[in-house]
Design a protein around this motif. Structure first.
Motif, short mmCIF file in Angstrom:
data_model
loop_
_atom_site.label_atom_id
_atom_site.label_comp_id
_atom_site.label_asym_id
_atom_site.label_seq_id
_atom_site.Cartn_x
_atom_site.Cartn_y
_atom_site.Cartn_z
N HIS A 45 63.93 51.59 51.25
CA HIS A 45 63.71 50.29 50.61
C HIS A 45 63.85 49.14 51.61
N LEU A 46 64.81 49.23 52.52
CA LEU A 46 64.90 48.21 53.56
C LEU A 46 63.69 48.25 54.48
N GLY B 153 75.08 43.50 57.03
CA GLY B 153 75.49 43.19 55.66
C GLY B 153 74.46 43.67 54.65
N ALA B 154 73.18 43.53 54.98
CA ALA B 154 72.12 44.03 54.09
C ALA B 154 72.25 45.53 53.91
N LEU B 155 72.50 46.23 55.00
CA LEU B 155 72.69 47.68 54.92
C LEU B 155 73.90 48.01 54.06
N PHE B 156 74.98 47.30 54.25
CA PHE B 156 76.21 47.56 53.51
C PHE B 156 76.01 47.38 52.01
N PHE B 157 75.42 46.26 51.61
CA PHE B 157 75.24 45.99 50.19
C PHE B 157 74.20 46.93 49.57
N ALA B 158 73.20 47.31 50.35
CA ALA B 158 72.21 48.26 49.84
C ALA B 158 72.84 49.63 49.61
N LEU B 159 73.73 50.05 50.51
CA LEU B 159 74.43 51.33 50.32
C LEU B 159 75.29 51.30 49.06
N ILE B 160 75.99 50.20 48.85
CA ILE B 160 76.81 50.09 47.63
C ILE B 160 75.92 50.11 46.39
N VAL C 212 71.41 44.14 41.44
CA VAL C 212 71.92 42.90 42.03
C VAL C 212 72.26 43.11 43.50
N GLY C 213 72.90 44.25 43.79
CA GLY C 213 73.23 44.56 45.18
C GLY C 213 72.01 44.68 46.05
N TYR C 214 70.95 45.31 45.52
CA TYR C 214 69.71 45.43 46.28
C TYR C 214 69.07 44.06 46.51
N LEU C 215 69.10 43.20 45.49
CA LEU C 215 68.55 41.85 45.67
C LEU C 215 69.30 41.08 46.75
N LEU C 216 70.63 41.20 46.74
CA LEU C 216 71.43 40.54 47.76
C LEU C 216 71.12 41.11 49.14
N ALA C 217 70.97 42.44 49.21
CA ALA C 217 70.64 43.08 50.48
C ALA C 217 69.28 42.59 50.98
N GLY C 218 68.32 42.45 50.07
CA GLY C 218 67.01 41.98 50.47
C GLY C 218 67.05 40.56 51.00
N LEU C 219 67.80 39.70 50.35
CA LEU C 219 67.93 38.32 50.82
C LEU C 219 68.59 38.27 52.20
N MET C 220 69.61 39.09 52.40
CA MET C 220 70.29 39.11 53.69
C MET C 220 69.36 39.64 54.79
N LEU C 221 68.54 40.62 54.45
CA LEU C 221 67.62 41.16 55.45
C LEU C 221 66.56 40.13 55.82
N VAL C 222 66.05 39.42 54.83
CA VAL C 222 65.09 38.34 55.14
C VAL C 222 65.76 37.28 55.99
N GLY C 223 67.01 36.97 55.69
CA GLY C 223 67.74 36.01 56.52
C GLY C 223 67.92 36.51 57.93
N HIS D 71 66.61 63.77 36.57
CA HIS D 71 67.16 62.43 36.31
C HIS D 71 68.21 61.99 37.34
N ARG D 72 67.88 62.23 38.60
CA ARG D 72 68.66 61.65 39.69
C ARG D 72 67.66 61.10 40.72
N PRO D 73 68.10 60.26 41.64
CA PRO D 73 67.16 59.75 42.66
C PRO D 73 66.54 60.87 43.48
N ALA D 74 65.30 60.68 43.89
CA ALA D 74 64.62 61.68 44.70
C ALA D 74 65.13 61.71 46.13
N LEU D 75 65.81 60.64 46.57
CA LEU D 75 66.33 60.55 47.93
C LEU D 75 67.85 60.45 47.89
N SER D 76 68.47 60.86 48.97
CA SER D 76 69.91 60.66 49.12
C SER D 76 70.19 59.17 49.25
N VAL D 77 71.45 58.80 49.18
CA VAL D 77 71.82 57.39 49.24
C VAL D 77 71.31 56.75 50.53
#
Length: 717
Positions: free
Chosen positions: A490-491, A69-76, A92-103, A477-483
């Motif tokens: 970050h994970l 789930g953390a991976l899924f929300f981080a991808l979104i 917000v999605g990254y914060l949720l992903a982080g919480l799920m990963l800690v869980g 002005h785009r991310p340096a990494l792919s999605v």
């Protein structure tokens, strides 16, 4: 015997679920089934059905849902950061992903493998006196011999003697082992050759083929044109081929020498001459040579799979690919960071002195490559400091201090030619850095601390949000990494941080800190904050960034494998790896071979087309001295027009005020003009009324230019 009721059956099922949830395995299943009601215990078909369903329940309950789930929300979340319709709501999605990963970590669905520290080797604290004496005397003579600022046969010989003197002084040979029979020789003598290629070998070959495609495909077209920095490098290479041998090239605020000599060798070896391809070949090779050391560093920091994953994603990634293809010195930064970090980390783990000697060699060589590498000695000092502050150094601190001394001596000796140049020409050696860090060229726009803090935040955000505005080395002005790569990084950073909190191992905090440390050459652009972030000055961070990404994906794959406890776990793990890699590769391919190529072509001037026109004219009716590019503000670098035409030592520029001077040349003449330079065009029409004007239609929109041809023996009326 009384038949069990539906209520009894439901109770049994609920008990089964509670048991599996409590134990996490099927280990107690056989014991539990003996307690079934007699009718079920005697019914083998019912027992088989219950066991099958219990196994299914167990596997389903062990899936790392929180981690997935953390991976899924981080991808979104990361997908929402992609231009053009980017949105900060992804935070917000990254914060949720982080919480799920800690869980997931708390629930033990995800475990980052612990560090395995080797038994440290006891250093004898000895050195060969003959080697020390030879190295010391040769070093002093080397420093004196490089006073002219050029490489000569004498000072090169002394330099090599100094290096090998200290290597002989400090190197500890491995214990002799009995010679073993050479199986390869027997294999060659056999009448039939049999080659067994394991599945891992096939996978490695497939990965290598994909990486080679990404790094070598359409090399002549991506990028399509040179910029002024390429002119500076090629003119330096031309000086080398004409017999000049400087230690430091002062042209255009100064450059280290490694790329110039490398390109000169490539130009002679491959017959590519003073050209864009000669520069590209050298730097693409540098980018490819980085990958084996990236694998070794990843393996050292985790396991072989982490190393393979790091190489996979870095091999196809847009960031390191562009850094190599642009053909400037940028690829030399990660090239020497990777082996220096690998040998440093292995040395601190094993206390093997030879690893520190190798670290010093690569550290010294890297200082001859690209100016931002000057930050790496600080990274090494930070590594030693963190090691000494943690419990892993207990009983080894005196050894670590001695090894730092050995490393420093070797680095200094390898750096000697530039050290002498720096002493004699400190202003030139430091000029480029000082213009960015201080107010040498322009005053700071705000307090230095405030600019530094803003630059740091912008640099750390470049992986997911904005890689800067410099079109030469990026898609602005785009991310340096792919999605996929950004999500894994970050994970992975969160996983490494949690592991440090749990284990307090110095390597984890160093791995995290090495990212901003290696980005400091960009972050410290205080006078020109618009140049931060920029992908070339941050390229040393490629090494830890993709290792951290590998740690994340390896942890997710391990969670699937341990959760399902069957071959399906491994298959699903590799399926997840494959899907993320394919997603990254598809996006990175589009970024490099479409988006970067197209925006670069629109931003750069079409030197190759102008050079081709000039070359055709000089090889048919004209001469190199009778073709000119009329100067116009913010138009082309006329030196590159001459280089593209095959005349490295020719700068075909002419000022509008000098047009009348061309009348002394009776031969055919050609003038190339900017389309909006109407004044020069009118002046040429008055000077040469019989001239012929034609517009050159470029392959790139808005890159057309005027050609004004004057027949021979044409005089003013």
């Amino acid at each position: 015997m009384e038949e069990p009721s539906v209520l009894d059956y439901l109770k049994d099922r609920l008990s089964l679920r509670r048991l599996i949830h409590r134990t996490g395995t099927l280990g107690e299943l056989s014991t539990w089934t003996t307690g079934l009601p007699p009718a079920i215990d005697q019914d083998q078909d019912n027992q088989a059905e219950v066991a099958s369903k219990a196994k299914s329940i167990s596997q389903a309950s062990r899936l790392p849902w929180l981690a997935l789930g953390a991976l899924f929300f981080a991808l979104i979340a990361q997908r929402s950061f992609e231009p053009p319709s980017r949105s900060a709501a992804g935070i917000v999605g990254y914060l949720l992903a982080g919480l799920m990963l800690v869980g997931a970590i708390w629930k033990r669905q995800v475990r980052v493998s612990a560090h395995v520290d080797a038994s440290p080797v006891q250093d004898p604290f000895t050195a060969r006196k003959s080697g020390l004496l030879t190295g010391l005397i040769a070093s002093i003579l080397t420093f004196l011999a490089f006073g002219g600022g050029n490489f000569t046969s004498l000072n090169l010989t002394l330099w090599v003697v100094a290096i090998f003197g200290f290597l002989w002084a400090f190197w500890i040979p491995k214990p002799q082992t009995p010679p073993q029979r050479n199986g390869y020789f027997d294999w060659l003598k056999s009448s039939q050759w049999q080659v067994a290629l394991p599945r891992e070998g096939i996978l490695i070959l497939a990965i290598a083929a994909v990486i080679l495609y990404f790094r070598l495909s359409l090399l002549s077209q991506v990028p399509p044109e040179m910029v002024s920095d390429h002119a500076e490098k090629l003119l330096d290479v031309w000086d080398v081929l004409q017999g000049q041998t400087p230690v430091f090239f002062p042209r255009n605020t100064g450059r280290e020498a490694m790329q110039m000599y490398l390109t000169a060798g490539i130009a002679l070896l491959f017959g590519t001459g003073i050209s864009f391809p000669s520069l590209k070949i050298g730097m693409v090779l540098a980018g490819l040579l980085t990958l084996p050391f990236l694998y070794l560093a990843g393996s050292e920091l985790g396991n072989r799979r982490i190393g393979v994953i790091a190489v996979m994603f870095a091999g196809v990634a847009y960031w390191p690919n562009v850094i190599s293809r642009i053909a400037l010195r940028f690829a030399l930064y990660p090239l020497f960071v990777a082996p220096a970090l690998y040998f440093l980390l292995r040395g601190l783990r094993t206390s093997n002195r030879n690893d520190f000697i190798l670290t010093g060699i690569f550290l010294g060589l890297g200082l001859h490559g690209y100016s931002p590498y000057r930050i790496v000695p600080l990274v090494v000092v930070v590594a030693f400091g963190l090691f000494l502050l943690h419990r892993q150094s207990w009983g080894q601190r005196s050894q670590a201090a001695f090894h730092l001394l050995v490393l420093s001596v070797v680095t200094l000796v390898v750096f000697l030619p530039l050290l002498r140049y720096m002493v004699d020409n400190s202003h030139m050696f430091l000029y480029r850095s000082m213009t960015r860090m201080g107010s040498l060229e322009k005053p700071l726009e705000a307090p230095a601390g405030q600019i530094f803090a803003n630059n740091l935040l912008k640099a750390l955000a470049m992986f997911a949000w904005d890689d800067g505005e410099v079109w030469v080395v990026s898609i602005p002005h785009r991310p340096a990494l792919s999605v996929a790569s950004a999500v894994l990084f970050h994970l992975g950073a969160l996983l490494v941080l949690v592991r440090y909190i749990q284990k307090r191992h110095w390597v984890d905090i160093f791995l995290l800190l090495s990212v901003p440390l290696l980005m400091l050459p960009s972050i410290l652009s205080l006078a020109y904050p618009a140049e931060n972030p920029i992908l070339n000055r941050t390229s040393g961070a490629i090494v830890p960034v993709f290792i951290i990404s590998g740690i994340a994906l390896d942890s997710l794959m391990t969670a699937l494998e341990s959760g399902l406890e069957s071959q399906w776990g491994k298959r699903l793990g590799w399926l997840l790896c494959g899907l993320l890699f394919i997603g990254a590769a598809v996006q990175d391919h589009d970024l490099v071979f479409r988006q970067y190529r197209d925006q670069y072509a629109l931003s750069a001037w079409n030197y190759s087309e102008m050079g081709e026109v000039l070359c055709n004219f000089t090889q048919s009716i004209g001469t190199p001295g009778s073709a000119w590019v009329v100067a116009y503000p913010y138009w082309v670098d006329t030196r590159l027009v001459g280089i593209e035409a095959g005349y490295v030592d020719l700068n075909p520029v002419i000022l509008p005020t000098q047009l009348a001077d061309t009348q002394t040349n009776p031969g055919a003449k050609l003038f190339l003009l900017y389309p909006q330079d109407s004044e020069s065009l009118e002046a040429l029409k008055k000077l040469y009324p019989s001239g012929v004007m034609k517009e050159y239609t470029s392959k790139v929109p808005e890159k057309n230019f005027w050609m004004y041809f004057v027949p021979p023996n044409t005089a003013v009326e």
